[in-house]
Enzyme design. Structure first.
Site, PDB file in Angstrom:
ATOM      1  N   ARG A 102      14.912   9.462  -8.716  1.00 49.06           N
ATOM      2  CA  ARG A 102      13.366  10.389  -9.088  1.00 49.06           C
ATOM      3  C   ARG A 102      13.829  11.813  -9.350  1.00 49.06           C
ATOM      4  NH1 ARG A 102       8.385  10.915  -5.133  1.00 49.06           N
ATOM      5  NH2 ARG A 102       7.969   8.974  -5.858  1.00 49.06           N
ATOM      6  N   HIS A 129       5.679   6.575 -14.033  1.00 49.78           N
ATOM      7  CA  HIS A 129       6.014   6.160 -12.551  1.00 49.78           C
ATOM      8  C   HIS A 129       5.772   4.702 -12.421  1.00 49.78           C
ATOM      9  CE1 HIS A 129       6.447   6.218  -8.416  1.00 49.78           C
ATOM     10  NE2 HIS A 129       5.476   6.965  -7.967  1.00 49.78           N
ATOM     11  N   GLN A 132       5.338   2.502  -9.034  1.00 50.28           N
ATOM     12  CA  GLN A 132       4.225   2.718  -8.643  1.00 50.28           C
ATOM     13  C   GLN A 132       3.091   1.836  -9.031  1.00 50.28           C
ATOM     14  OE1 GLN A 132       3.002   4.857  -5.681  1.00 50.28           O
ATOM     15  NE2 GLN A 132       1.313   3.307  -6.038  1.00 50.28           N
ATOM     16  N   ASP A 219      -5.222  10.655  -9.267  1.00 52.79           N
ATOM     17  CA  ASP A 219      -3.726  11.355  -8.739  1.00 52.79           C
ATOM     18  C   ASP A 219      -3.922  12.759  -8.763  1.00 52.79           C
ATOM     19  OD1 ASP A 219      -1.098  11.538  -8.101  1.00 52.79           O
ATOM     20  OD2 ASP A 219      -0.456  11.405 -10.246  1.00 52.79           O
ATOM     21  N   CYS A 259      -2.195   6.672  -5.651  1.00 49.30           N
ATOM     22  CA  CYS A 259      -0.621   6.425  -5.291  1.00 49.30           C
ATOM     23  C   CYS A 259      -0.187   7.143  -3.934  1.00 49.30           C
ATOM     24  CB  CYS A 259       0.131   6.891  -6.583  1.00 49.30           C
ATOM     25  SG  CYS A 259       0.009   8.572  -6.940  1.00 49.30           S
ATOM     26  N   ARG A 287       4.024  -1.191  -2.584  1.00 49.40           N
ATOM     27  CA  ARG A 287       5.316  -0.609  -3.201  1.00 49.40           C
ATOM     28  C   ARG A 287       6.570  -1.519  -2.525  1.00 49.40           C
ATOM     29  NH1 ARG A 287       5.476   4.625  -4.913  1.00 49.40           N
ATOM     30  NH2 ARG A 287       7.505   4.195  -5.503  1.00 49.40           N
TER      31      ARG A 287
HETATM   32  N1  NVA Z   1       1.791  12.878 -10.319  1.00 54.70           N
HETATM   33  C1  NVA Z   1       2.586  13.087  -8.913  1.00 54.70           C
HETATM   34  C2  NVA Z   1       2.662  11.575  -8.040  1.00 54.70           C
HETATM   35  C3  NVA Z   1       3.250  11.648  -7.069  1.00 54.70           C
HETATM   36  C4  NVA Z   1       3.708  10.267  -6.276  1.00 54.70           C
HETATM   37  C5  NVA Z   1       3.663  13.733  -9.113  1.00 54.70           C
HETATM   38  O1  NVA Z   1       4.560  13.689  -9.989  1.00 54.70           O
HETATM   39  O2  NVA Z   1       3.901  14.783  -8.103  1.00 54.70           O
HETATM   40  N1   CP Z   2       3.307   7.339  -4.582  1.00 50.87           N
HETATM   41  C1   CP Z   2       4.675   7.883  -4.475  1.00 50.87           C
HETATM   42  O1   CP Z   2       5.666   7.678  -5.087  1.00 50.87           O
HETATM   43  O2   CP Z   2       4.802   8.226  -3.219  1.00 50.87           O
HETATM   44  P1   CP Z   2       6.144   9.241  -2.642  1.00 50.87           P
HETATM   45  O3   CP Z   2       6.128  10.543  -3.417  1.00 50.87           O
HETATM   46  O4   CP Z   2       6.009   9.442  -1.089  1.00 50.87           O
HETATM   47  O5   CP Z   2       7.469   8.584  -2.889  1.00 50.87           O
END
Ligand code: NVA
Ligand code: CP
Length: 301
Positions: A102, A129, A132, A219, A259, A287
């Site tokens: 990540r 993502h 997800q 989101d 998500c 997930r």
């Molecule tokens: N768009 C959000 C998704 C979090 C799971 C982010 O990147 O922070």
């Molecule tokens: N939706 C998602 O990826 O959650 P986290 O940021 O908690 O991993």
């Protein structure tokens, strides 16, 4: 499948194969049937951003498959002190059987795959993502029976979630409509991909995008790494909240996905969130199952 870097790399058929395996693994998990497909294998997990779901579901998932995980947080490792990803890739490939990362830039994930010699799974970048969205697609098919004839709409930022939903939704055969303000549209690569599909629409009107939708998704307005833009974004996204007025434009049996984490009163109202909590937390559970399928497809022999 060697890696999961982005859904753009997969065919619709490959996405469906992952979802079919995810359904089977979910069934086996619920019925106490062991599935040690990755017995003894180690998954390295690199986190350069925060996580709850991704962290826990990957760790539990690899354990349920008979393997185990090693977690590397950027701020506690040499990654946080600037060691190049090309070197990290070649080192970790000698210790682990697969890497979940990540991070910020998609180029980091692509470089990890290029320089390493083990499968790489994208656990979120600024660009996409995929894990997800595989869980989202799994949940949609579970609830609606099939993708045929469905309209998915996404209201909000042209971010990692919108990008992956456009690609994943169109590849499995749904119509996809997105609503975002000028200046917050998806990147050119995604719009070029979507231009090949008649059943894609882009608008700045949330009500138009939600019209007759079977699935309504949103989101956060401010993603990880964009915290300094919060005030500007709150102003730009005013009117892009999934609330009861917006849901009235969708089909009466429309489902909602998010998500998580969610910001009630911003991108989704508390009422709509709670009315659709079952679907949203099923999505979170999925997930686990979808990622186990990805782990087996990439790290299995
Ligand atoms: N768009 C959000 C998704 C979090 C799971 C982010 O990147 O922070
Ligand atoms: N939706 C998602 O990826 O959650 P986290 O940021 O908690 O991993």
């Amino acid at each position: 499948m060697k890696h999961l870097l982005k859904l753009l790399d997969l065919t619709g058929e490959e996405i469906l194969e992952i979802l079919n395996l995810a359904d089977q693994l979910k069934y086996e998990t619920k019925h106490g049937i062991d599935h040690p497909h990755l017995k003894g294998k180690c998954l390295g997990m690199i986190f350069e951003k925060s996580s709850t779901r991704t962290r826990v579901s990957f760790e539990v998932g690899i354990n349920q498959l008979g393997g185990y995980a090693v977690v590397l947080a950027a701020d506690c490792s040499q990654i946080g002190r600037g060691e190049p990803v090309q070197d990290t890739a070649r080192v970790l490939s000698r210790y682990v059987d697969g890497i979940m990362i990540r991070t910020f830039g998609q180029d980091e994930v692509e470089a990890l795959a290029e320089y390493g010699s083990v499968p790489v799974i994208n656990g979120l970048t600024d660009f996409c993502h995929p894990c997800q969205v595989l869980a989202d697609l799994m949940t949609i098919r579970e609830r609606k029976g099939s993708f045929a004839g469905l309209k998915l709409c996404f209201i909000g930022d042209g971010n990692n979630m919108m990008n992956s939903l456009i690609v994943g939704g169109l590849k499995v055969g749904m119509a996809v409509s997105v609503a975002c303000p000028e200046g917050y549209r998806p990147p050119r690569e995604i719009l070029e991909f979507a231009a090949g599909y008649e059943q894609f629409t882009l608008t700045d009107s949330p009500l138009e995008a939600a019209k007759d939708a079977d699935v309504v998704i949103t989101d956060v307005w401010t993603s990880m790494g964009q915290e300094e833009e919060r005030a500007k974004r709150e102003a730009a996204f005013k009117g892009y909240c999934i609330d009861e007025t917006l849901m009235a434009a969708a089909k009466p049996d429309a489902m909602v996905q998010h998500c998580l984490p969610a910001h009630r009163g911003e991108e989704i109202s508390a009422e709509v969130f709670e009315a659709h909590a079952d679907e949203i937390f099923e999505e979170a559970e999925n997930r686990l199952h979808a990622q186990k399928a990805v782990l087996v497809k990439t790290m299995g022999c």
